[in-house]
Structures are given as structure tokens and as C-alpha cells.
Design a protein around this motif. Sequence first.
Motif, PDB file in Angstrom:
ATOM      1  N   LEU A 105     -16.761 -30.888  15.884  1.00  0.00           N
ATOM      2  CA  LEU A 105     -17.405 -29.666  15.378  1.00  0.00           C
ATOM      3  C   LEU A 105     -18.905 -29.876  15.293  1.00  0.00           C
ATOM      4  N   GLN A 106     -19.634 -28.877  15.677  1.00  0.00           N
ATOM      5  CA  GLN A 106     -21.059 -28.869  15.382  1.00  0.00           C
ATOM      6  C   GLN A 106     -21.413 -27.458  14.953  1.00  0.00           C
ATOM      7  N   CYS A 107     -21.860 -26.608  15.865  1.00  0.00           N
ATOM      8  CA  CYS A 107     -22.234 -25.261  15.433  1.00  0.00           C
ATOM      9  C   CYS A 107     -21.013 -24.429  15.079  1.00  0.00           C
ATOM     10  N   GLY A 108     -19.864 -24.723  15.688  1.00  0.00           N
ATOM     11  CA  GLY A 108     -18.618 -24.038  15.358  1.00  0.00           C
ATOM     12  C   GLY A 108     -18.370 -22.739  16.086  1.00  0.00           C
ATOM     13  N   PHE A 109     -19.296 -22.307  16.918  1.00  0.00           N
ATOM     14  CA  PHE A 109     -19.114 -21.020  17.577  1.00  0.00           C
ATOM     15  C   PHE A 109     -17.903 -21.019  18.497  1.00  0.00           C
ATOM     16  N   CYS A 110     -17.684 -22.093  19.213  1.00  0.00           N
ATOM     17  CA  CYS A 110     -16.575 -22.167  20.159  1.00  0.00           C
ATOM     18  C   CYS A 110     -15.247 -22.494  19.488  1.00  0.00           C
ATOM     19  N   THR A 111     -15.301 -23.010  18.275  1.00  0.00           N
ATOM     20  CA  THR A 111     -14.144 -23.588  17.611  1.00  0.00           C
ATOM     21  C   THR A 111     -12.941 -22.648  17.493  1.00  0.00           C
ATOM     22  N   PRO A 112     -13.092 -21.389  17.068  1.00  0.00           N
ATOM     23  CA  PRO A 112     -11.904 -20.540  16.938  1.00  0.00           C
ATOM     24  C   PRO A 112     -11.141 -20.380  18.254  1.00  0.00           C
ATOM     25  N   GLY A 113     -11.846 -20.167  19.333  1.00  0.00           N
ATOM     26  CA  GLY A 113     -11.186 -20.005  20.626  1.00  0.00           C
ATOM     27  C   GLY A 113     -10.504 -21.279  21.081  1.00  0.00           C
ATOM     28  N   ILE A 114     -11.162 -22.412  20.867  1.00  0.00           N
ATOM     29  CA  ILE A 114     -10.569 -23.697  21.234  1.00  0.00           C
ATOM     30  C   ILE A 114      -9.317 -23.948  20.406  1.00  0.00           C
ATOM     31  N   LEU A 115      -9.373 -23.664  19.117  1.00  0.00           N
ATOM     32  CA  LEU A 115      -8.201 -23.846  18.263  1.00  0.00           C
ATOM     33  C   LEU A 115      -7.018 -23.020  18.756  1.00  0.00           C
ATOM     34  N   MET A 116      -7.277 -21.781  19.138  1.00  0.00           N
ATOM     35  CA  MET A 116      -6.183 -20.900  19.560  1.00  0.00           C
ATOM     36  C   MET A 116      -5.581 -21.373  20.883  1.00  0.00           C
ATOM     37  N   SER A 117      -6.418 -21.794  21.812  1.00  0.00           N
ATOM     38  CA  SER A 117      -5.909 -22.303  23.084  1.00  0.00           C
ATOM     39  C   SER A 117      -5.191 -23.632  22.898  1.00  0.00           C
ATOM     40  N   ALA A 118      -5.751 -24.500  22.066  1.00  0.00           N
ATOM     41  CA  ALA A 118      -5.146 -25.815  21.839  1.00  0.00           C
ATOM     42  C   ALA A 118      -3.791 -25.687  21.152  1.00  0.00           C
ATOM     43  N   ALA A 119      -3.661 -24.735  20.234  1.00  0.00           N
ATOM     44  CA  ALA A 119      -2.371 -24.539  19.558  1.00  0.00           C
ATOM     45  C   ALA A 119      -1.297 -24.150  20.565  1.00  0.00           C
ATOM     46  N   GLU A 120      -1.622 -23.229  21.463  1.00  0.00           N
ATOM     47  CA  GLU A 120      -0.659 -22.841  22.504  1.00  0.00           C
ATOM     48  C   GLU A 120      -0.377 -24.029  23.423  1.00  0.00           C
ATOM     49  N   PHE A 121      -1.421 -24.725  23.827  1.00  0.00           N
ATOM     50  CA  PHE A 121      -1.304 -25.864  24.729  1.00  0.00           C
ATOM     51  C   PHE A 121      -0.362 -26.926  24.166  1.00  0.00           C
ATOM     52  N   LEU A 122      -0.512 -27.245  22.877  1.00  0.00           N
ATOM     53  CA  LEU A 122       0.309 -28.292  22.272  1.00  0.00           C
ATOM     54  C   LEU A 122       1.766 -27.866  22.106  1.00  0.00           C
ATOM     55  N   GLU A 123       2.021 -26.580  22.071  1.00  0.00           N
ATOM     56  CA  GLU A 123       3.411 -26.113  22.050  1.00  0.00           C
ATOM     57  C   GLU A 123       4.070 -26.355  23.405  1.00  0.00           C
ATOM     58  N   GLU A 124       3.275 -26.299  24.456  1.00  0.00           N
ATOM     59  CA  GLU A 124       3.799 -26.458  25.814  1.00  0.00           C
ATOM     60  C   GLU A 124       3.713 -27.893  26.326  1.00  0.00           C
ATOM     61  N   HIS A 125       2.836 -28.710  25.742  1.00  0.00           N
ATOM     62  CA  HIS A 125       2.617 -30.086  26.199  1.00  0.00           C
ATOM     63  C   HIS A 125       2.740 -31.029  25.006  1.00  0.00           C
ATOM     64  N   GLN A 126       3.908 -31.637  24.848  1.00  0.00           N
ATOM     65  CA  GLN A 126       4.125 -32.519  23.709  1.00  0.00           C
ATOM     66  C   GLN A 126       3.439 -33.878  23.879  1.00  0.00           C
ATOM     67  N   ASP A 127       3.219 -34.308  25.105  1.00  0.00           N
ATOM     68  CA  ASP A 127       2.600 -35.609  25.356  1.00  0.00           C
ATOM     69  C   ASP A 127       1.547 -35.464  26.460  1.00  0.00           C
ATOM     70  N   PRO A 128       0.473 -34.702  26.166  1.00  0.00           N
ATOM     71  CA  PRO A 128      -0.503 -34.425  27.230  1.00  0.00           C
ATOM     72  C   PRO A 128      -1.376 -35.629  27.557  1.00  0.00           C
ATOM     73  N   THR A 129      -1.788 -35.672  28.801  1.00  0.00           N
ATOM     74  CA  THR A 129      -2.753 -36.678  29.229  1.00  0.00           C
ATOM     75  C   THR A 129      -4.156 -36.191  28.888  1.00  0.00           C
ATOM     76  N   THR A 130      -5.090 -37.102  28.905  1.00  0.00           N
ATOM     77  CA  THR A 130      -6.489 -36.722  28.684  1.00  0.00           C
ATOM     78  C   THR A 130      -6.915 -35.699  29.729  1.00  0.00           C
ATOM     79  N   GLU A 131      -6.483 -35.888  30.961  1.00  0.00           N
ATOM     80  CA  GLU A 131      -6.849 -34.963  32.034  1.00  0.00           C
ATOM     81  C   GLU A 131      -6.283 -33.558  31.779  1.00  0.00           C
ATOM     82  N   GLN A 132      -5.070 -33.470  31.269  1.00  0.00           N
ATOM     83  CA  GLN A 132      -4.483 -32.162  30.957  1.00  0.00           C
ATOM     84  C   GLN A 132      -5.257 -31.471  29.836  1.00  0.00           C
ATOM     85  N   ILE A 133      -5.644 -32.226  28.833  1.00  0.00           N
ATOM     86  CA  ILE A 133      -6.443 -31.653  27.736  1.00  0.00           C
ATOM     87  C   ILE A 133      -7.787 -31.174  28.273  1.00  0.00           C
ATOM     88  N   GLN A 134      -8.420 -31.980  29.101  1.00  0.00           N
ATOM     89  CA  GLN A 134      -9.708 -31.587  29.679  1.00  0.00           C
ATOM     90  C   GLN A 134      -9.569 -30.334  30.529  1.00  0.00           C
TER      91      GLN A 134
END
Length: 164
Positions: A105-134
Motif C-alpha cells: 500500500l502507498q497512495c491506496g488509489f488502486c487498492t480497492p480494484g486490486i482487492l476485488m480482482s485478487a479476491a476473485e482470483f484466489l477463489e479460482e486459483h488455490q495455489d497460484p504461481t508468481t507468474e499467475q499473480i503477476q
Amino acid sequence: MIQAAKHEKVLVRVRINGKLYAEEVEPRRLLSDFLREDCGLTGTHVGCEHGVCGACTVRVNGAAVRSCLMFAVQAADAEITTVEGLSLDGSRHPLQDALSECHGLQCGFCTPGILMSAAEFLEEHQDPTTEQIQEMLSGHLCRCTGYKGIVEAIAKVAKEQKDR
């Protein structure tokens, strides 16, 4: 003098973060504007208004979408989750804690959107690679952090969920 035709308003009923909202809006009203201005949910940020930066990402019927590219009428009768509803029990979502712990976190402007995408992503990827997260993060513009802490935070939560 040419007079512009008035747009008739349309009733939009939608459940946001578990609460029912019913508002009359012009058919051209963007979902991002509906959420922020009509529903008072200002956690959804509006950056580029072209679907490029990802700041406005919310979940509609479970799927992460760019709310600046969707009309409110398209979300009628949908279940929407905004960053305000990411954790409804009053405690922070594990992703929120991890972003703080991993210095994502720094300015936080991007954070809400990243949180929402990451939450969906983690539901679909239980053991993601660094490349998948990127790859998932490639649809989000963060001008402050360099993404390292964000990637580490998402990996941390994935590991914690896997170890449970």
C-alpha cells in the motif's frame, strides 16, 4: 435552438454488499457513478474511465468487472460486491491485512480494484504461481509500489488459505 431530449429514467434494483438499492437513473449512467454518487459507496475509485487502470473493479454476480465500462441498467437485479462489502463481519479481509503487512500500500488509489480482482482470483486459483499473480495484476495500474508487495501479499493469502 435545438433542445436536447430529456432521458427518461429507469428504475434499477440491485443488491450491493447484501443491501437492496433501488434508484431511478438515466440509462447512460455508468455503474461506477451509480455506486459512488447514487449509493454513496465511494470505495470504488474512478481513474481512467476507459477500463484500463482497474481502480473501479467490483464484482457483479461474483465476476470482477470494470464498473466504468458497465451501465447501471446492465447490473439490474445483480448481486454486486464493492470493496466496502469485501468483509461484512466488521473485520478486514485477509487480503487487506496482507497488503498492509507486505507493504503493498502507498497512495491506496488502486487498492480497492486490486482487492476485488485478487479476491476473485484466489477463489479460482488455490495455489497460484508468481507468474499467475503477476498476470492477474497486469490489468491494474499502480503508480506507487512497483507491485512487489502486492504480489507477495496475494501469495501470502493463497498460502494461508491452502494451509487451512
